[in-house]
Design a protein around this motif. Structure first.
Motif, PDB file in Angstrom:
ATOM      1  N   VAL A  59     -20.562   5.246 -24.077  1.00  0.00           N
ATOM      2  CA  VAL A  59     -21.709   5.198 -24.357  1.00  0.00           C
ATOM      3  C   VAL A  59     -22.104   3.913 -25.361  1.00  0.00           C
ATOM      4  N   ASP A  60     -21.455   4.182 -26.364  1.00  0.00           N
ATOM      5  CA  ASP A  60     -21.632   2.853 -27.434  1.00  0.00           C
ATOM      6  C   ASP A  60     -21.306   1.669 -27.101  1.00  0.00           C
ATOM      7  N   ALA A  61     -20.264   1.580 -26.271  1.00  0.00           N
ATOM      8  CA  ALA A  61     -19.963   0.155 -25.756  1.00  0.00           C
ATOM      9  C   ALA A  61     -21.090  -0.362 -24.876  1.00  0.00           C
ATOM     10  N   ASN A  62     -21.777   0.640 -23.970  1.00  0.00           N
ATOM     11  CA  ASN A  62     -22.930   0.111 -23.104  1.00  0.00           C
ATOM     12  C   ASN A  62     -24.278  -0.098 -23.957  1.00  0.00           C
ATOM     13  N   TRP A  63     -24.227   0.729 -24.884  1.00  0.00           N
ATOM     14  CA  TRP A  63     -25.686   0.530 -25.565  1.00  0.00           C
ATOM     15  C   TRP A  63     -25.473  -0.824 -26.597  1.00  0.00           C
ATOM     16  N   THR A  64     -24.216  -0.993 -26.989  1.00  0.00           N
ATOM     17  CA  THR A  64     -23.910  -2.057 -27.995  1.00  0.00           C
ATOM     18  C   THR A  64     -24.059  -3.451 -27.142  1.00  0.00           C
ATOM     19  N   ALA A  65     -23.681  -3.459 -25.875  1.00  0.00           N
ATOM     20  CA  ALA A  65     -23.629  -4.500 -24.856  1.00  0.00           C
ATOM     21  C   ALA A  65     -25.169  -4.849 -24.832  1.00  0.00           C
ATOM     22  N   LEU A  66     -25.946  -3.860 -24.341  1.00  0.00           N
ATOM     23  CA  LEU A  66     -27.284  -4.110 -24.115  1.00  0.00           C
ATOM     24  C   LEU A  66     -28.143  -4.603 -25.348  1.00  0.00           C
ATOM     25  N   GLU A  67     -27.945  -3.900 -26.601  1.00  0.00           N
ATOM     26  CA  GLU A  67     -28.438  -4.332 -27.964  1.00  0.00           C
ATOM     27  C   GLU A  67     -28.054  -5.804 -28.096  1.00  0.00           C
ATOM     28  N   THR A  68     -26.878  -6.099 -27.977  1.00  0.00           N
ATOM     29  CA  THR A  68     -26.484  -7.485 -28.310  1.00  0.00           C
ATOM     30  C   THR A  68     -27.029  -8.556 -27.304  1.00  0.00           C
ATOM     31  N   ALA A  69     -27.106  -8.311 -26.036  1.00  0.00           N
ATOM     32  CA  ALA A  69     -27.922  -9.164 -25.272  1.00  0.00           C
ATOM     33  C   ALA A  69     -29.256  -9.344 -25.511  1.00  0.00           C
ATOM     34  N   LEU A  70     -29.929  -8.303 -25.832  1.00  0.00           N
ATOM     35  CA  LEU A  70     -31.539  -8.361 -26.247  1.00  0.00           C
ATOM     36  C   LEU A  70     -31.607  -9.321 -27.461  1.00  0.00           C
ATOM     37  N   TYR A 100     -19.662   3.017 -13.700  1.00  0.00           N
ATOM     38  CA  TYR A 100     -21.220   2.943 -13.543  1.00  0.00           C
ATOM     39  C   TYR A 100     -21.604   1.912 -14.546  1.00  0.00           C
ATOM     40  N   GLY A 101     -20.985   1.983 -15.747  1.00  0.00           N
ATOM     41  CA  GLY A 101     -21.531   1.163 -16.719  1.00  0.00           C
ATOM     42  C   GLY A 101     -20.848  -0.463 -16.209  1.00  0.00           C
ATOM     43  N   GLU A 102     -19.731  -0.764 -15.754  1.00  0.00           N
ATOM     44  CA  GLU A 102     -19.503  -1.965 -15.281  1.00  0.00           C
ATOM     45  C   GLU A 102     -20.385  -2.577 -14.240  1.00  0.00           C
ATOM     46  N   ASN A 103     -20.653  -1.563 -13.267  1.00  0.00           N
ATOM     47  CA  ASN A 103     -21.240  -2.282 -12.097  1.00  0.00           C
ATOM     48  C   ASN A 103     -22.851  -2.105 -12.033  1.00  0.00           C
ATOM     49  N   ARG A 104     -23.396  -2.163 -12.874  1.00  0.00           N
ATOM     50  CA  ARG A 104     -24.940  -1.952 -12.825  1.00  0.00           C
ATOM     51  C   ARG A 104     -25.423  -3.213 -11.924  1.00  0.00           C
ATOM     52  N   ASP A 105     -26.082  -3.133 -11.085  1.00  0.00           N
ATOM     53  CA  ASP A 105     -26.998  -4.141 -10.346  1.00  0.00           C
ATOM     54  C   ASP A 105     -28.347  -4.085 -10.254  1.00  0.00           C
ATOM     55  N   PRO A 106     -29.159  -4.865 -10.786  1.00  0.00           N
ATOM     56  CA  PRO A 106     -28.802  -6.095 -11.627  1.00  0.00           C
ATOM     57  C   PRO A 106     -28.125  -5.753 -12.917  1.00  0.00           C
ATOM     58  N   SER A 107     -27.244  -6.593 -13.208  1.00  0.00           N
ATOM     59  CA  SER A 107     -26.560  -6.302 -15.020  1.00  0.00           C
ATOM     60  C   SER A 107     -27.751  -6.751 -15.815  1.00  0.00           C
ATOM     61  N   PRO A 108     -28.234  -5.917 -16.560  1.00  0.00           N
ATOM     62  CA  PRO A 108     -28.994  -6.166 -17.769  1.00  0.00           C
ATOM     63  C   PRO A 108     -28.509  -7.285 -18.627  1.00  0.00           C
ATOM     64  N   VAL A 109     -27.378  -7.477 -18.879  1.00  0.00           N
ATOM     65  CA  VAL A 109     -26.804  -8.571 -19.586  1.00  0.00           C
ATOM     66  C   VAL A 109     -26.961  -9.801 -18.857  1.00  0.00           C
ATOM     67  N   GLU A 110     -26.721 -10.039 -17.684  1.00  0.00           N
ATOM     68  CA  GLU A 110     -26.957 -11.199 -16.746  1.00  0.00           C
ATOM     69  C   GLU A 110     -28.684 -11.500 -16.706  1.00  0.00           C
ATOM     70  N   MET A 111     -29.282 -10.472 -16.656  1.00  0.00           N
ATOM     71  CA  MET A 111     -30.922 -10.770 -16.619  1.00  0.00           C
ATOM     72  C   MET A 111     -31.344 -11.324 -18.081  1.00  0.00           C
ATOM     73  N   LEU A 112     -30.758 -11.132 -19.116  1.00  0.00           N
ATOM     74  CA  LEU A 112     -31.274 -11.730 -20.170  1.00  0.00           C
ATOM     75  C   LEU A 112     -30.466 -13.000 -20.718  1.00  0.00           C
ATOM     76  N   SER A 113     -29.512 -13.241 -19.970  1.00  0.00           N
ATOM     77  CA  SER A 113     -28.614 -14.451 -20.660  1.00  0.00           C
ATOM     78  C   SER A 113     -28.932 -15.614 -19.424  1.00  0.00           C
ATOM     79  N   GLN A 114     -29.935 -15.600 -18.647  1.00  0.00           N
ATOM     80  CA  GLN A 114     -30.328 -16.643 -17.749  1.00  0.00           C
ATOM     81  C   GLN A 114     -30.947 -17.776 -18.590  1.00  0.00           C
ATOM     82  N   PRO A 115     -30.768 -19.248 -18.084  1.00  0.00           N
ATOM     83  CA  PRO A 115     -31.152 -20.010 -18.761  1.00  0.00           C
ATOM     84  C   PRO A 115     -32.698 -20.388 -18.709  1.00  0.00           C
ATOM     85  N   GLY A 116     -33.486 -20.841 -19.699  1.00  0.00           N
ATOM     86  CA  GLY A 116     -34.877 -20.928 -19.618  1.00  0.00           C
ATOM     87  C   GLY A 116     -35.515 -20.171 -20.719  1.00  0.00           C
TER      88      GLY A 116
END
Length: 194
Positions: A124-135, A62-78
């Motif tokens: 849980v921690d890995a998912n929340w840490t990844a989102l926090e890092t991307a934010l 579930y954590g690996e296959n989020r669509d769209p990926s929040p990390v990808e949404m936050l990593s777009q150029p611009g």
């Protein structure tokens, strides 16, 4: 000569994910899994291990296959700030559209399994840490590009948004009041104003 599996383990894992997401860990018995997946108990144990092992694999998927990926949404150029706002709006609208009121499987796992389950806690921690890092990264970019005031702390803002988003997903499992969720999101986004 080894026996050929009579089922698709990938499809079975996805079906288990859906059942665990719908019912939770405790409310899903091995009998439920056998019936829902159409796979014999012995085959499930041989392929996935225990019920808990299967749950952990489903939660990871579930954590690996989020669509769209929040990390990808936050990593777009611009510009970065519109991406952060877009993520909050996406979470809000996704929660409103969740007619089955399943919420987020990661948030559900945290509420049901923590504290006490180290494997689930790690996921849980890995998912929340990844989102926090991307934010945090997006907000650092926003500050560098002049979209966010120079005196703002990107990490503190990211942590606030992370906690807000998880609370939003939990709240949506109760009464799915669209106005409540949209009003809360609008207020949360004011922390990004200059």
């Amino acid at each position: 000569m080894a026996r050929t599996k009579e089922f698709d383990p990938d499809a079975a894992l996805q079906a288990a994910l859906e059942l665990f997401w719908e019912r939770g860990y405790e409310a899903t018995s091995m009998s439920d899994l056998v019936e829902h997946l159409g796979v014999g108990r012995a085959s499930l144990y041989a392929t996935f291990g225990s019920k808990h092992d299967l749950y952990v694999k489903a939660l990871r998927r579930y954590g690996e296959n989020r669509d769209p990926s929040p990390v990808e949404m936050l990593s777009q150029p611009g510009p970065a700030l519109p991406a952060v706002r877009g993520l909050v709006e996406f979470y809000t609208e996704d929660a409103i559209r969740d007619r089955r009121r399943r919420g987020c499987m990661i948030v559900n796992a945290a509420g049901e399994m923590l504290p006490g389950d180290e494997k689930v806690a790690g996921i849980v921690d890995a998912n929340w840490t990844a989102l926090e890092t991307a934010l945090t990264s997006a907000l650092i970019r926003a500050r560098a590009q002049g979209e966010l005031a120079a005196d703002r702390d990107p990490r503190a803002l990211a942590r606030f948004l992370l906690v807000f988003l998880q609370g939003l997903r939990l709240t949506s499992k109760g009464t799915p009041d669209a106005a409540r969720l949209r009003d809360a999101a609008a207020q949360a986004l004011t922390v990004l104003d200059r």
